[in-house]
Design a protein around this motif. Structure first.
Motif, PDB file in Angstrom:
ATOM      1  N   VAL A  89       0.164  -6.298  -7.527  1.00 15.20           N
ATOM      2  CA  VAL A  89      -0.949  -5.458  -7.060  1.00 15.20           C
ATOM      3  C   VAL A  89      -1.650  -4.798  -8.253  1.00 15.20           C
ATOM      4  O   VAL A  89      -2.882  -4.809  -8.363  1.00 15.20           O
ATOM      5  CB  VAL A  89      -0.448  -4.384  -6.055  1.00 15.20           C
ATOM      6  N   LEU A  90      -0.857  -4.253  -9.184  1.00 12.03           N
ATOM      7  CA  LEU A  90      -1.457  -3.631 -10.380  1.00 12.03           C
ATOM      8  C   LEU A  90      -2.282  -4.647 -11.163  1.00 12.03           C
ATOM      9  O   LEU A  90      -3.400  -4.352 -11.602  1.00 12.03           O
ATOM     10  CB  LEU A  90      -0.370  -3.061 -11.294  1.00 12.03           C
TER      11      LEU A  90
ATOM     12  N   VAL B 208      -0.904   1.491  -7.153  1.00 12.20           N
ATOM     13  CA  VAL B 208       0.493   1.611  -6.723  1.00 12.20           C
ATOM     14  C   VAL B 208       0.977   3.020  -7.059  1.00 12.20           C
ATOM     15  O   VAL B 208       0.823   3.477  -8.195  1.00 12.20           O
ATOM     16  CB  VAL B 208       1.392   0.590  -7.457  1.00 12.20           C
ATOM     17  N   ALA B 209       1.542   3.711  -6.079  1.00 11.68           N
ATOM     18  CA  ALA B 209       2.184   4.993  -6.370  1.00 11.68           C
ATOM     19  C   ALA B 209       3.656   4.738  -6.636  1.00 11.68           C
ATOM     20  O   ALA B 209       4.295   3.942  -5.934  1.00 11.68           O
ATOM     21  CB  ALA B 209       2.008   5.957  -5.206  1.00 11.68           C
ATOM     22  N   PHE B 210       4.180   5.391  -7.658  1.00 11.93           N
ATOM     23  CA  PHE B 210       5.566   5.122  -8.064  1.00 11.93           C
ATOM     24  C   PHE B 210       6.240   6.417  -8.518  1.00 11.93           C
ATOM     25  O   PHE B 210       5.582   7.338  -8.998  1.00 11.93           O
ATOM     26  CB  PHE B 210       5.599   4.073  -9.191  1.00 11.93           C
TER      27      PHE B 210
ATOM     28  N   LEU C  82       0.117   7.969  -9.533  1.00 15.95           N
ATOM     29  CA  LEU C  82      -0.793   7.046  -8.855  1.00 15.95           C
ATOM     30  C   LEU C  82      -1.306   6.091  -9.919  1.00 15.95           C
ATOM     31  O   LEU C  82      -2.165   6.445 -10.720  1.00 15.95           O
ATOM     32  CB  LEU C  82      -1.940   7.837  -8.223  1.00 15.95           C
ATOM     33  N   GLY C  83      -0.743   4.869  -9.946  1.00 15.65           N
ATOM     34  CA  GLY C  83      -0.935   4.005 -11.093  1.00 15.65           C
ATOM     35  C   GLY C  83      -2.000   2.942 -10.937  1.00 15.65           C
ATOM     36  O   GLY C  83      -2.197   2.389  -9.851  1.00 15.65           O
TER      37      GLY C  83
ATOM     38  N   ALA D 247      -5.326   5.571   0.385  1.00 13.65           N
ATOM     39  CA  ALA D 247      -6.020   5.198  -0.851  1.00 13.65           C
ATOM     40  C   ALA D 247      -5.223   4.248  -1.730  1.00 13.65           C
ATOM     41  O   ALA D 247      -5.733   3.754  -2.725  1.00 13.65           O
ATOM     42  CB  ALA D 247      -6.357   6.464  -1.641  1.00 13.65           C
ATOM     43  N   VAL D 248      -3.973   3.979  -1.359  1.00 14.74           N
ATOM     44  CA  VAL D 248      -3.110   3.231  -2.246  1.00 14.74           C
ATOM     45  C   VAL D 248      -2.485   2.080  -1.464  1.00 14.74           C
ATOM     46  O   VAL D 248      -2.262   2.194  -0.266  1.00 14.74           O
ATOM     47  CB  VAL D 248      -2.083   4.199  -2.883  1.00 14.74           C
ATOM     48  N   GLU D 249      -2.253   0.952  -2.152  1.00 13.03           N
ATOM     49  CA  GLU D 249      -1.728  -0.214  -1.437  1.00 13.03           C
ATOM     50  C   GLU D 249      -0.234  -0.126  -1.205  1.00 13.03           C
ATOM     51  O   GLU D 249       0.244  -0.443  -0.126  1.00 13.03           O
ATOM     52  CB  GLU D 249      -2.049  -1.492  -2.221  1.00 13.03           C
TER      53      GLU D 249
END
Ligand code: TXA
Ligand code: MG
Length: 326
Positions: free
Chosen positions: A20-21, A27-29, A37-38, A163-165
């Protein structure tokens, strides 16, 4: 779009998140400090979506996360002789170094500054993701701009779920306050107190380290006086909490540092059963979010000492307290 919550320890989830990145998604990690929130740091359009998701002012530069110190040369100049020893001692860990940037790093990451903030996070899920993606990852804390930072995957889903996948779940963040930001772009200066105590940095560098005062014209928005704030007004007490809330006051919540004999507060959170700064820091943001959701009119916060991690805790409380004021 709504985020998929995946287990951060699952190699298949890591591979998917890395993919995904690499195709420009978010991607949140988890990191040891707070959830990030990357976005791929070399993909300006992906980084732009981070600003959009957070409603973050575009003047605010992002921290670039690396899998190891060897990756530093890709984004920053590590010529300064102080960099290597600091990296060896504190990375992976909650220290962000602000260094002269490399030209290849997109302007949107550094907000046009000649410097870039970099760190190697000490969290197995973050490191697995960074290794799998094999690219530096620009990541602010995964919260709407100005709000309390997230220390669980649920905090991220609550506020940024659309907002994030992918949100990688790594459980609660063990440190709980953000990284210490040390600028080496000029005379050494702490831009934000955080997970590495100032005393340890002073010992490592062998010199006293000034801390940039909070201001409304910061070089780093983490320096904004009103930041890390609850929606509910917050006031810092002068000392230990009163046994009861002030007479005749509206619904009041208490954020106690250590256990206290109290009654009559609409909600109570104790940051450190054991009285330690490390426990308090790890609980701080989750406790603030719970009190913010308790439907009270005021949060009263007990202060703590300002050595070690106490410095970062009091810094965040003061900024939260400043938010409601004109
Ligand atoms: O612990 C942390 O640092 C977390 C995790 C996710 O790594 N990240 C984090 O990012 O707190 P953020 O964006 O919420 O806060 C980073 C702060 C901002 O105040 C930003 O202005 C400052 O770092 N910053 C980033 N690059 C900078 C630079 N080149 N010069 C000065 N300040 C910088
Ligand atoms: Mg933040």
């Amino acid at each position: 779009m709504s985020a998929r919550l995946l287990p951060g320890r699952d190699p298949a989830a890591i591979a998917e998140a890395a993919a995904v990145l690499l195709r420009g998604g978010l991607v949140a990690f988890p990191t040891e400090t707070v959830y990030g929130l990357g976005a791929n740091a070399f993909e300006p359009r992906a980084v732009a979506r981070v600003f959009e998701a957070k409603a973050r002012p575009s003047f605010d530069p992002l921290i670039v996360h690396l899998a190891d110190a060897a990756g530093l040369e890709q984004v920053a100049s590590a010529a300064d002789p102080r960099v290597r020893p600091l990296a060896e001692r504190f990375w992976p860990g909650p220290l962000t170094l602000v260094l002269p940037r490399r030209p290849g790093i997109p302007d949107i990451v550094t907000a046009g500054l000649e410097t870039v903030g970099v760190r190697v996070p000490a969290h197995p899920v973050a490191l697995a993701l960074l290794r799998a993606a094999a690219t530096p990852v620009a990541a602010p804390s995964a919260n709407p701009f100005g709000y309390v930072s997230p220390t669980t995957a649920e905090h991220v889903i609550d506020r940024l779920g659309d907002a994030v996948e992918i949100v990688l779940d790594g459980g609660p963040c063990p440190v709980g306050v953000e990284s210490t930001i040390l600028s080496l772009a000029g005379p050494p200066l702490i831009l934000r107190p955080g997970g590495v105590p100032r005393e340890e940095l002073e010992a490592a560098l062998g010199c006293p380290l000034p801390v940039a005062p909070p201001s409304d014209r910061p070089t780093a928005p983490g320096q904004l006086l009103a930041h890390y704030a609850t929606h509910t007004p917050l006031r810092i007490l002068a000392g230990r909490p009163a046994p009861r809330p002030p007479a005749g006051s509206a619904r009041v919540a208490l954020l106690a540092f250590r256990p206290a004999e109290v009654e009559g507060y609409a909600a109570v959170e104790v940051l450190a059963d054991d009285g330690s700064f490390a426990t308090a820091a790890a609980n701080l943001f989750a406790a603030l979010r719970r009190l913010d959701a308790a439907g009270v009119d005021l949060i009263l916060a007990e202060p703590c000492g300002e050595t070690g991690l106490g410095h970062a805790i009091m810094d965040r409380l003061r900024r939260a307290a400043a938010a409601g004021r004109p």
